[in-house]
Every structure is written in C-alpha cells, then in structure tokens.
Design a protein around this motif. Sequence first.
Motif, PDB file in Angstrom:
ATOM      1  N   ALA A  19       0.819  -1.401  -0.097  1.00 19.95           N
ATOM      2  CA  ALA A  19      -0.039  -0.013   0.108  1.00 19.95           C
ATOM      3  C   ALA A  19       0.818   1.306  -0.266  1.00 19.95           C
ATOM      4  N   VAL A  20       0.404   2.324  -0.592  1.00 16.90           N
ATOM      5  CA  VAL A  20       1.161   3.507  -0.764  1.00 16.90           C
ATOM      6  C   VAL A  20       0.292   4.568  -0.179  1.00 16.90           C
ATOM      7  N   TYR A  21       0.958   5.340   0.966  1.00 15.93           N
ATOM      8  CA  TYR A  21       0.122   6.143   1.521  1.00 15.93           C
ATOM      9  C   TYR A  21       0.914   7.768   1.129  1.00 15.93           C
ATOM     10  N   VAL A  22       0.028   8.583   0.620  1.00  9.10           N
ATOM     11  CA  VAL A  22       0.709   9.836   0.258  1.00  9.10           C
ATOM     12  C   VAL A  22      -0.029  10.915   1.148  1.00  9.10           C
ATOM     13  N   SER A  23       0.744  11.817   1.742  1.00  7.35           N
ATOM     14  CA  SER A  23       0.256  12.779   2.601  1.00  7.35           C
ATOM     15  C   SER A  23       0.882  14.163   2.362  1.00  7.35           C
ATOM     16  N   THR A  24      -0.117  15.357   2.365  1.00  5.66           N
ATOM     17  CA  THR A  24       0.468  16.790   2.221  1.00  5.66           C
ATOM     18  C   THR A  24      -0.555  17.477   3.169  1.00  5.66           C
ATOM     19  N   GLU A  25      -0.016  18.752   3.097  1.00 11.01           N
ATOM     20  CA  GLU A  25      -0.763  19.733   3.956  1.00 11.01           C
ATOM     21  C   GLU A  25      -2.315  19.689   3.599  1.00 11.01           C
ATOM     22  N   LYS A  26      -2.741  19.539   2.264  1.00 10.38           N
ATOM     23  CA  LYS A  26      -4.162  19.528   1.856  1.00 10.38           C
ATOM     24  C   LYS A  26      -4.798  17.992   2.245  1.00 10.38           C
TER      25      LYS A  26
END
Length: 186
Positions: free
Chosen positions: A164-171
């Motif tokens: 699984a790929v988890y992508v996080s940003t401020e948004k």
Amino acid sequence: MAIKATIYKATLQISDMDRHVYGEHGLTIARHPSETDERMMQRVLAFAMHLPADDLQGKLEFSKGLSDVDEPELWQRDLTGEVVHWIDLGQPDERRIRQACGKAQRVTVISYASSTPVWWAGIENKLTRLPKLAVWQIPAEQSQALAALAERGMQLQISIQDGAVYVSTEKGSVEISPLCLRAAAA
C-alpha cells in the motif's frame, strides 16, 4: 504560438519499507499543456514506487513524456544509455508494449482509468511471452483523490508498506492500493 509546459516543484520524502528505499528527492515536473493533474500525479507516484535503491544502474528520470511519443513517462538508463527500466502510464497498445520490451531490461505499465479491466482483458493474452513486463492498476477513485493533492509547490510524504502507498500533504492524505495485473518474471 505553442503553449508551454507548466512547471511544478515537488519534494518527496519517501519511506519504502517493502524495498528498503528511503530519502528525500526534489523533483521539477514539466506538465504538458494537455496533461491533467491526475496524469502528472501518477508520474510522481510511479517515481516513488519504482525509485531504485541506488544509482549504480542509473537514475530514474522523467522523460519528455507526452512531448515525445517514442519515450516513456519515466525511465532509468545506465551510463551507456541502455534503458534499464521503462515506465509507461495509461493504456498503451500491444505494439507499444512490445517495442518497449525490446528496448528495455524491464517494462512497467501503470493504468489508472476506470476502463482498465476492459483494456487489460483485450490485450492480456497477446502479451504472454513478455517476461520483462509488469502491469499495475491504480483504482480510479484513488487516482482522482491523489490528483486533488496537486499543487505548483508540493511537499509529499510517501510511505510504502505491505504493497500500500500512503501519500500525505498539508491538503490531506490518500491511501493507494496498487493491484498487480501481471508481475514480471524474476
């Protein structure tokens, strides 16, 4: 006068626990005028998923992509210019995939549209003799959620664990579950 590419900057902090690849990477992404946020973010995702552990066989780089139909979206070339890894996005035809397998040591296709099952069913049997080929599907709703994170200047934290790929940003953040339609021979 032709419309020029829009430049995006991204800083990726990658923690790939599956392959033990870690680091921070600054990317300059030239977004073709006809390219969507979704396709651009799929290029960034492909970079994170296929970044080599070291540069001994060359760096993984964005190619001219949509500006040159003879090049993939990303590629890894060794010091002699030989293509080590060819990465295409979307739903290329059988002929393009065969040509890529003739040019590269490894070929990966990442499809992210809701029509992926129909496309794959139409060409899967024609590609059985291509041991270098891997094909992945990114669920369309996850791909669209990833596109919503696009900004001209991005700080992305990308964690990969158990496939699984988890992508996080401020948004916000998105969990992506790539589905392997075909694995390359070891």
